[in-house]
Design a protein around this motif. Structure first.
Motif, PDB file in Angstrom:
ATOM      1  N   GLY A  28      28.148 -40.581  13.131  1.00 36.32           N
ATOM      2  CA  GLY A  28      28.083 -41.583  14.205  1.00 36.32           C
ATOM      3  C   GLY A  28      28.576 -40.988  15.513  1.00 36.32           C
ATOM      4  O   GLY A  28      29.335 -41.634  16.241  1.00 36.32           O
ATOM      5  N   ALA A  29      28.138 -39.783  15.814  1.00 35.60           N
ATOM      6  CA  ALA A  29      28.563 -39.142  17.071  1.00 35.60           C
ATOM      7  C   ALA A  29      28.303 -40.074  18.255  1.00 35.60           C
ATOM      8  O   ALA A  29      29.099 -40.139  19.189  1.00 35.60           O
ATOM      9  N   ARG A  30      27.174 -40.794  18.212  1.00 40.94           N
ATOM     10  CA  ARG A  30      26.857 -41.751  19.293  1.00 40.94           C
ATOM     11  C   ARG A  30      26.846 -43.192  18.777  1.00 40.94           C
ATOM     12  O   ARG A  30      26.068 -44.018  19.241  1.00 40.94           O
TER      13      ARG A  30
ATOM     14  N   LEU B 285      32.986 -40.041  14.353  1.00 45.57           N
ATOM     15  CA  LEU B 285      32.770 -40.585  15.704  1.00 45.57           C
ATOM     16  C   LEU B 285      33.108 -39.493  16.706  1.00 45.57           C
ATOM     17  O   LEU B 285      34.035 -38.717  16.473  1.00 45.57           O
ATOM     18  N   CYS B 286      32.387 -39.443  17.816  1.00 49.12           N
ATOM     19  CA  CYS B 286      32.618 -38.406  18.816  1.00 49.12           C
ATOM     20  C   CYS B 286      33.018 -39.049  20.147  1.00 49.12           C
ATOM     21  O   CYS B 286      32.419 -40.035  20.566  1.00 49.12           O
ATOM     22  N   PHE B 287      34.019 -38.471  20.812  1.00 49.28           N
ATOM     23  CA  PHE B 287      34.467 -39.011  22.097  1.00 49.28           C
ATOM     24  C   PHE B 287      33.946 -38.219  23.285  1.00 49.28           C
ATOM     25  O   PHE B 287      34.142 -38.621  24.422  1.00 49.28           O
ATOM     26  N   SER B 288      33.327 -37.075  23.022  1.00 43.80           N
ATOM     27  CA  SER B 288      32.905 -36.230  24.143  1.00 43.80           C
ATOM     28  C   SER B 288      31.420 -36.375  24.462  1.00 43.80           C
ATOM     29  O   SER B 288      30.871 -35.614  25.237  1.00 43.80           O
ATOM     30  N   LYS B 289      30.768 -37.379  23.885  1.00 42.50           N
ATOM     31  CA  LYS B 289      29.392 -37.706  24.288  1.00 42.50           C
ATOM     32  C   LYS B 289      29.482 -38.789  25.373  1.00 42.50           C
ATOM     33  O   LYS B 289      30.173 -38.590  26.348  1.00 42.50           O
TER      34      LYS B 289
ATOM     35  N   GLY C 290      37.128 -34.179  21.483  1.00 42.27           N
ATOM     36  CA  GLY C 290      37.685 -35.112  20.509  1.00 42.27           C
ATOM     37  C   GLY C 290      36.678 -35.815  19.634  1.00 42.27           C
ATOM     38  O   GLY C 290      35.602 -36.219  20.083  1.00 42.27           O
ATOM     39  N   ALA C 291      37.027 -35.921  18.372  1.00 40.84           N
ATOM     40  CA  ALA C 291      36.224 -36.660  17.398  1.00 40.84           C
ATOM     41  C   ALA C 291      37.181 -37.236  16.370  1.00 40.84           C
ATOM     42  O   ALA C 291      38.330 -36.793  16.263  1.00 40.84           O
ATOM     43  N   ILE C 292      36.697 -38.223  15.649  1.00 36.93           N
ATOM     44  CA  ILE C 292      37.515 -38.862  14.602  1.00 36.93           C
ATOM     45  C   ILE C 292      36.699 -38.870  13.315  1.00 36.93           C
ATOM     46  O   ILE C 292      35.507 -39.189  13.333  1.00 36.93           O
ATOM     47  N   LEU C 293      37.376 -38.500  12.212  1.00 35.24           N
ATOM     48  CA  LEU C 293      36.769 -38.659  10.893  1.00 35.24           C
ATOM     49  C   LEU C 293      37.474 -39.815  10.189  1.00 35.24           C
ATOM     50  O   LEU C 293      38.706 -39.855  10.142  1.00 35.24           O
TER      51      LEU C 293
ATOM     52  N   ALA D 172      39.088 -43.431  26.966  1.00 31.17           N
ATOM     53  CA  ALA D 172      37.637 -43.633  26.858  1.00 31.17           C
ATOM     54  C   ALA D 172      37.321 -44.878  26.033  1.00 31.17           C
ATOM     55  O   ALA D 172      36.427 -45.659  26.379  1.00 31.17           O
ATOM     56  N   LEU D 173      38.066 -45.085  24.961  1.00 34.90           N
ATOM     57  CA  LEU D 173      37.850 -46.280  24.125  1.00 34.90           C
ATOM     58  C   LEU D 173      38.111 -47.556  24.909  1.00 34.90           C
ATOM     59  O   LEU D 173      37.408 -48.551  24.757  1.00 34.90           O
ATOM     60  N   ASP D 174      39.157 -47.507  25.736  1.00 34.62           N
ATOM     61  CA  ASP D 174      39.541 -48.706  26.483  1.00 34.62           C
ATOM     62  C   ASP D 174      38.653 -48.958  27.696  1.00 34.62           C
ATOM     63  O   ASP D 174      38.519 -50.097  28.130  1.00 34.62           O
TER      64      ASP D 174
END
Ligand SMILES: *Cc1c(COP(=O)(O)O)cnc(C)c1O
Length: 336
Positions: free
Chosen positions: A167-169, A193-197, A204-207, A241-243
Protein backbone atom coordinates in the motif's frame (compact mmCIF):
# COMPACT_ATOMS: atom_id res chain seq x y z
CA UNK A 1 10.97 23.30 -12.21
CA UNK A 2 7.70 21.46 -12.75
CA UNK A 3 8.60 17.85 -12.00
CA UNK A 4 5.94 15.30 -12.95
CA UNK A 5 8.24 12.25 -13.01
CA UNK A 6 6.98 10.98 -9.66
CA UNK A 7 5.38 12.03 -6.39
CA UNK A 8 8.68 11.10 -4.70
CA UNK A 9 10.35 14.35 -5.83
CA UNK A 10 8.72 16.62 -3.23
CA UNK A 11 10.88 18.62 -0.81
CA UNK A 12 9.97 18.82 2.88
CA UNK A 13 8.02 21.99 3.69
CA UNK A 14 9.22 24.55 6.25
CA UNK A 15 6.58 23.36 8.70
CA UNK A 16 7.65 19.74 8.26
CA UNK A 17 11.31 20.67 8.84
CA UNK A 18 10.26 22.51 11.99
CA UNK A 19 8.40 19.43 13.26
CA UNK A 20 11.53 17.36 12.60
CA UNK A 21 13.76 19.83 14.43
CA UNK A 22 11.79 19.67 17.67
CA UNK A 23 11.07 15.91 17.68
CA UNK A 24 12.13 14.02 20.82
CA UNK A 25 14.55 11.26 19.77
CA UNK A 26 16.46 8.28 21.14
CA UNK A 27 18.23 5.20 19.78
CA UNK A 28 15.52 3.27 17.99
CA UNK A 29 17.61 0.08 17.70
CA UNK A 30 17.40 0.05 21.50
CA UNK A 31 13.68 0.82 21.25
CA UNK A 32 14.32 4.23 22.79
CA UNK A 33 12.97 6.65 20.22
CA UNK A 34 9.67 8.09 21.46
CA UNK A 35 8.77 9.66 18.11
CA UNK A 36 9.22 6.37 16.23
CA UNK A 37 7.35 4.38 18.86
CA UNK A 38 4.45 6.81 18.88
CA UNK A 39 4.20 6.75 15.07
CA UNK A 40 4.28 2.94 14.98
CA UNK A 41 1.64 2.62 17.69
CA UNK A 42 -0.63 5.24 16.16
CA UNK A 43 -0.51 3.89 12.60
CA UNK A 44 -1.00 0.30 13.82
CA UNK A 45 -4.03 1.43 15.77
CA UNK A 46 -5.56 3.35 12.87
CA UNK A 47 -4.95 0.48 10.46
CA UNK A 48 -6.37 -2.17 12.79
CA UNK A 49 -3.10 -4.04 13.34
CA UNK A 50 -1.47 -5.17 16.59
CA UNK A 51 1.97 -3.81 15.72
CA UNK A 52 4.06 -1.81 13.27
CA UNK A 53 7.70 -1.15 12.43
CA UNK A 54 9.19 1.99 10.89
CA UNK A 55 11.40 1.48 7.82
CA UNK A 56 13.58 3.75 5.70
CA UNK A 57 11.85 2.68 2.47
CA UNK A 58 8.79 0.79 1.26
CA UNK A 59 11.12 -1.49 -0.71
CA UNK A 60 12.80 -2.62 2.50
CA UNK A 61 9.41 -2.97 4.19
CA UNK A 62 8.09 -5.14 1.34
CA UNK A 63 11.28 -7.23 1.28
CA UNK A 64 11.06 -7.75 5.03
CA UNK A 65 7.44 -8.88 4.68
CA UNK A 66 8.51 -11.43 2.04
CA UNK A 67 11.35 -12.66 4.29
CA UNK A 68 9.02 -13.08 7.26
CA UNK A 69 6.21 -14.77 5.34
CA UNK A 70 8.42 -17.00 3.19
CA UNK A 71 11.56 -19.08 3.75
CA UNK A 72 14.15 -20.48 1.37
CA UNK A 73 12.43 -22.61 -1.27
CA UNK A 74 9.05 -20.93 -0.76
CA UNK A 75 7.23 -18.80 -3.29
CA UNK A 76 4.88 -15.83 -3.36
CA UNK A 77 2.19 -15.02 -5.92
CA UNK A 78 2.32 -11.48 -7.29
CA UNK A 79 1.15 -9.47 -10.28
CA UNK A 80 3.50 -9.47 -13.26
CA UNK A 81 3.72 -5.67 -13.07
CA UNK A 82 3.45 -5.32 -9.31
CA UNK A 83 6.17 -3.20 -7.72
CA UNK A 84 7.12 -5.93 -5.22
CA UNK A 85 7.95 -8.31 -8.08
CA UNK A 86 8.84 -6.04 -10.98
CA UNK A 87 10.56 -3.05 -9.39
CA UNK A 88 12.45 -4.13 -6.30
CA UNK A 89 15.60 -5.67 -7.72
CA UNK A 90 14.48 -9.26 -7.17
CA UNK A 91 15.32 -8.81 -3.48
CA UNK A 92 13.37 -11.85 -2.29
CA UNK A 93 15.30 -14.14 -4.64
CA UNK A 94 18.64 -12.41 -4.05
CA UNK A 95 18.48 -12.36 -0.27
CA UNK A 96 15.87 -14.91 0.72
CA UNK A 97 16.01 -17.78 -1.77
CA UNK A 98 12.32 -17.00 -2.36
CA UNK A 99 10.82 -17.59 -5.79
CA UNK A 100 8.17 -15.29 -7.24
CA UNK A 101 5.17 -16.71 -9.10
CA UNK A 102 4.17 -13.72 -11.24
CA UNK A 103 0.72 -13.66 -12.86
CA UNK A 104 -0.89 -11.45 -15.52
CA UNK A 105 -2.96 -8.51 -14.31
CA UNK A 106 -5.83 -6.54 -15.78
CA UNK A 107 -5.72 -2.74 -15.97
CA UNK A 108 -6.81 -2.41 -12.31
CA UNK A 109 -3.96 -4.65 -11.20
CA UNK A 110 -6.16 -7.69 -10.61
CA UNK A 111 -4.88 -11.22 -11.22
CA UNK A 112 -7.65 -13.57 -12.38
CA UNK A 113 -8.97 -15.67 -9.50
CA UNK A 114 -8.61 -18.85 -11.60
CA UNK A 115 -4.98 -17.96 -12.25
CA UNK A 116 -4.31 -17.46 -8.55
CA UNK A 117 -6.04 -20.70 -7.59
CA UNK A 118 -4.21 -22.53 -10.39
CA UNK A 119 -0.83 -21.18 -9.30
CA UNK A 120 -1.11 -22.41 -5.70
CA UNK A 121 1.14 -25.49 -5.76
CA UNK A 122 0.23 -28.86 -4.32
CA UNK A 123 2.39 -30.10 -1.44
CA UNK A 124 4.82 -32.08 -3.63
CA UNK A 125 8.63 -32.28 -3.55
CA UNK A 126 8.72 -31.04 -7.14
CA UNK A 127 7.29 -27.65 -6.24
CA UNK A 128 8.28 -24.60 -4.27
CA UNK A 129 5.93 -24.18 -1.32
CA UNK A 130 3.36 -21.47 -2.05
CA UNK A 131 3.17 -19.27 1.05
CA UNK A 132 1.89 -15.83 0.20
CA UNK A 133 -0.29 -13.74 -2.12
CA UNK A 134 0.57 -10.04 -2.59
CA UNK A 135 -1.67 -7.26 -3.91
CA UNK A 136 -0.96 -3.58 -4.61
CA UNK A 137 -3.29 -0.61 -3.97
CA UNK A 138 -3.25 1.80 -5.70
CA UNK A 139 -1.90 0.07 -8.81
CA UNK A 140 -0.61 2.52 -11.46
CA UNK A 141 -2.76 5.07 -9.67
CA UNK A 142 -5.90 2.95 -9.81
CA UNK A 143 -7.87 1.97 -6.75
CA UNK A 144 -8.24 -1.80 -6.50
CA UNK A 145 -11.90 -2.77 -5.97
CA UNK A 146 -12.51 -3.76 -2.35
CA UNK A 147 -14.68 -6.79 -3.19
CA UNK A 148 -11.82 -8.23 -5.27
CA UNK A 149 -9.41 -7.63 -2.38
CA UNK A 150 -11.62 -9.43 0.12
CA UNK A 151 -12.12 -12.33 -2.28
CA UNK A 152 -8.34 -12.74 -2.65
CA UNK A 153 -7.54 -12.40 1.05
CA UNK A 154 -10.38 -14.88 1.71
CA UNK A 155 -8.93 -17.30 -0.84
CA UNK A 156 -5.48 -16.97 0.76
CA UNK A 157 -6.86 -17.70 4.23
CA UNK A 158 -8.87 -20.65 2.92
CA UNK A 159 -5.78 -22.17 1.30
CA UNK A 160 -3.58 -21.57 4.35
CA UNK A 161 -1.58 -18.77 2.69
CA UNK A 162 -0.65 -15.36 4.04
CA UNK A 163 -1.58 -12.14 2.27
CA UNK A 164 0.41 -8.92 1.99
CA UNK A 165 -0.68 -5.54 0.67
CA UNK A 166 1.83 -3.19 -0.93
CA UNK A 167 0.00 0.00 0.00
CA UNK A 168 2.77 2.43 -0.89
CA UNK A 169 0.03 4.75 -2.20
CA UNK A 170 -2.82 3.49 -0.02
CA UNK A 171 -3.56 7.02 1.24
CA UNK A 172 -4.46 7.99 -2.33
CA UNK A 173 -7.02 5.15 -2.28
CA UNK A 174 -8.23 6.35 1.11
CA UNK A 175 -8.90 9.86 -0.16
CA UNK A 176 -10.36 8.65 -3.48
CA UNK A 177 -12.82 6.25 -1.83
CA UNK A 178 -13.52 7.85 1.53
CA UNK A 179 -12.77 4.48 3.16
CA UNK A 180 -10.80 4.32 6.42
CA UNK A 181 -7.28 2.97 6.69
CA UNK A 182 -8.62 0.00 8.65
CA UNK A 183 -11.18 -0.80 5.93
CA UNK A 184 -8.49 -0.71 3.24
CA UNK A 185 -6.16 -2.94 5.28
CA UNK A 186 -8.82 -5.44 6.38
CA UNK A 187 -8.12 -9.08 5.61
CA UNK A 188 -4.35 -8.74 5.09
CA UNK A 189 -1.72 -10.32 7.34
CA UNK A 190 0.68 -7.47 6.60
CA UNK A 191 0.66 -4.09 4.87
CA UNK A 192 3.36 -1.66 3.68
CA UNK A 193 2.62 2.08 3.74
CA UNK A 194 4.98 4.68 2.29
CA UNK A 195 5.38 8.29 3.47
CA UNK A 196 7.72 9.51 0.76
CA UNK A 197 5.21 9.31 -2.11
CA UNK A 198 2.20 11.63 -2.13
CA UNK A 199 2.46 12.31 1.60
CA UNK A 200 5.63 14.27 0.93
CA UNK A 201 7.95 13.07 3.71
CA UNK A 202 11.64 12.80 2.71
CA UNK A 203 12.04 9.23 3.99
CA UNK A 204 9.90 6.61 5.67
CA UNK A 205 7.62 3.62 5.44
CA UNK A 206 5.65 1.51 7.89
CA UNK A 207 5.18 -2.24 7.95
CA UNK A 208 2.02 -3.41 9.71
CA UNK A 209 1.30 -6.87 11.07
CA UNK A 210 0.64 -9.00 14.14
CA UNK A 211 2.93 -8.97 17.22
CA UNK A 212 4.94 -12.06 16.22
CA UNK A 213 5.19 -10.93 12.61
CA UNK A 214 6.59 -7.53 13.60
CA UNK A 215 9.01 -9.04 16.12
CA UNK A 216 10.42 -11.13 13.30
CA UNK A 217 10.32 -8.13 10.93
CA UNK A 218 12.47 -6.12 13.36
CA UNK A 219 15.10 -8.87 13.26
CA UNK A 220 15.13 -8.89 9.43
CA UNK A 221 15.15 -5.10 9.34
CA UNK A 222 18.38 -5.13 11.38
CA UNK A 223 19.86 -7.78 9.07
CA UNK A 224 19.01 -5.67 6.03
CA UNK A 225 20.69 -2.61 7.53
CA UNK A 226 17.44 -0.82 8.26
CA UNK A 227 17.94 -0.47 12.03
CA UNK A 228 18.18 3.29 12.38
CA UNK A 229 19.24 5.28 15.44
CA UNK A 230 17.69 8.73 16.08
CA UNK A 231 15.08 8.05 13.39
CA UNK A 232 12.53 10.06 15.34
CA UNK A 233 13.65 12.94 13.10
CA UNK A 234 12.23 11.03 10.16
CA UNK A 235 9.21 9.72 12.05
CA UNK A 236 8.37 13.34 12.91
CA UNK A 237 8.27 14.17 9.19
CA UNK A 238 5.95 11.19 8.63
CA UNK A 239 3.80 12.21 11.60
CA UNK A 240 3.53 15.71 10.14
CA UNK A 241 2.60 14.26 6.75
CA UNK A 242 -0.13 12.11 8.32
CA UNK A 243 -1.59 15.11 10.09
CA UNK A 244 -1.34 17.62 7.24
CA UNK A 245 -0.87 15.92 3.88
CA UNK A 246 -3.56 13.25 3.65
CA UNK A 247 -6.72 15.24 2.89
CA UNK A 248 -4.80 17.44 0.47
CA UNK A 249 -4.18 14.42 -1.78
CA UNK A 250 -7.61 15.35 -3.17
CA UNK A 251 -5.89 18.40 -4.73
CA UNK A 252 -3.37 16.12 -6.46
CA UNK A 253 -6.25 14.03 -7.79
CA UNK A 254 -8.03 17.13 -9.06
CA UNK A 255 -4.86 18.39 -10.75
CA UNK A 256 -4.34 15.01 -12.44
CA UNK A 257 -7.96 15.05 -13.62
CA UNK A 258 -7.52 18.54 -15.08
CA UNK A 259 -4.24 17.57 -16.74
CA UNK A 260 -5.92 14.51 -18.27
CA UNK A 261 -8.85 16.59 -19.55
CA UNK A 262 -6.64 19.30 -21.02
CA UNK A 263 -4.29 16.82 -22.67
CA UNK A 264 -7.25 14.95 -24.16
CA UNK A 265 -8.05 18.12 -26.11
CA UNK A 266 -4.56 18.31 -27.63
CA UNK A 267 -4.62 16.94 -31.19
CA UNK A 268 -1.96 14.26 -31.53
CA UNK A 269 -1.95 13.26 -27.84
CA UNK A 270 -3.63 10.05 -26.79
CA UNK A 271 -4.56 9.97 -23.12
CA UNK A 272 -4.66 6.37 -21.95
CA UNK A 273 -6.23 7.18 -18.63
CA UNK A 274 -6.17 9.12 -15.38
CA UNK A 275 -6.63 7.79 -11.87
CA UNK A 276 -5.91 9.38 -8.46
CA UNK A 277 -2.67 11.37 -8.95
CA UNK A 278 -1.53 9.82 -12.23
CA UNK A 279 -2.09 10.51 -15.91
CA UNK A 280 -0.87 8.11 -18.59
CA UNK A 281 -0.41 9.23 -22.19
CA UNK A 282 0.78 7.25 -25.20
CA UNK A 283 3.60 8.78 -27.23
CA UNK A 284 4.97 7.20 -30.41
CA UNK A 285 8.54 5.98 -29.74
CA UNK A 286 10.28 8.37 -32.16
CA UNK A 287 8.65 11.36 -30.43
CA UNK A 288 9.71 10.41 -26.92
CA UNK A 289 13.22 11.88 -26.76
CA UNK A 290 12.36 15.10 -28.66
CA UNK A 291 9.29 15.80 -26.50
CA UNK A 292 11.20 15.10 -23.29
CA UNK A 293 13.97 17.50 -24.39
CA UNK A 294 11.48 20.19 -25.46
CA UNK A 295 9.80 20.05 -22.05
CA UNK A 296 13.12 20.01 -20.16
CA UNK A 297 14.17 23.19 -21.99
CA UNK A 298 11.03 24.75 -20.53
CA UNK A 299 11.82 23.53 -16.99
CA UNK A 300 9.28 20.70 -17.15
CA UNK A 301 10.51 17.25 -16.17
CA UNK A 302 8.58 14.32 -17.59
CA UNK A 303 10.04 10.87 -18.31
CA UNK A 304 8.57 10.55 -21.81
CA UNK A 305 8.10 6.92 -22.87
CA UNK A 306 5.68 5.17 -25.24
CA UNK A 307 3.57 4.85 -22.07
CA UNK A 308 4.30 8.09 -20.25
CA UNK A 309 3.28 8.51 -16.63
CA UNK A 310 2.79 11.97 -15.17
CA UNK A 311 2.32 12.24 -11.42
CA UNK A 312 0.90 15.19 -9.48
CA UNK A 313 2.01 15.97 -5.92
CA UNK A 314 2.51 18.50 -3.14
CA UNK A 315 4.77 20.75 -5.22
CA UNK A 316 2.44 20.92 -8.25
CA UNK A 317 -0.37 23.47 -8.51
CA UNK A 318 -3.18 24.02 -10.99
CA UNK A 319 -1.14 26.63 -12.88
CA UNK A 320 1.66 24.08 -13.28
CA UNK A 321 -0.53 21.43 -14.89
CA UNK A 322 -2.10 24.11 -17.08
CA UNK A 323 1.37 25.07 -18.29
CA UNK A 324 2.37 21.46 -18.93
CA UNK A 325 -0.75 20.86 -21.03
CA UNK A 326 -0.16 24.03 -23.01
CA UNK A 327 3.56 23.30 -23.64
CA UNK A 328 2.73 19.77 -24.82
CA UNK A 329 0.05 21.34 -27.04
CA UNK A 330 2.62 23.79 -28.42
CA UNK A 331 5.05 20.97 -29.16
CA UNK A 332 2.37 18.99 -31.02
CA UNK A 333 1.49 22.07 -33.04
CA UNK A 334 5.13 22.79 -33.86
CA UNK A 335 5.85 19.22 -35.01
CA UNK A 336 2.75 18.45 -37.11
C1 LIG B 1 7.48 3.50 -4.62
C2 LIG B 1 6.84 2.20 -4.36
C3 LIG B 1 7.48 1.25 -3.57
C4 LIG B 1 8.86 1.45 -3.00
O1 LIG B 1 8.97 2.60 -2.26
P1 LIG B 1 10.38 3.18 -1.80
O2 LIG B 1 10.05 3.85 -0.52
O3 LIG B 1 10.78 4.11 -2.89
O4 LIG B 1 11.32 2.05 -1.63
C5 LIG B 1 6.83 0.05 -3.35
N1 LIG B 1 5.62 -0.19 -3.89
C6 LIG B 1 4.98 0.69 -4.66
C7 LIG B 1 3.64 0.36 -5.21
C8 LIG B 1 5.57 1.92 -4.92
O5 LIG B 1 4.94 2.81 -5.69
Amino acid sequence: MIDLRSDTVTRPTEAMLEAMAIAPVGDDVWGDDPSVRALEADVADRAGFAAAAFFPTATQSNLTALLVHCGRGDEYIAGQLSHIYHDEGGGAAVLGGIQPQPLCQDSLGRMALEDIAGAIKADDIHHARTRLITLENTFHGKVMPQDYISTVTGLAAERGLSSHLDGARLFNALVATGKSLAELCAGFDSVTLCFSKGLGAPVGAILLGGERFITSARRWRKTLGGGMRQSGLLAAACRYALDHHVERLADDHRHARLLGEWLARVPGISVEGQATNMVYINVPQPNCAPLEAWLAERDILVAVRPRTRMVTHLDIGEADVRRVASEIGAWCEATT
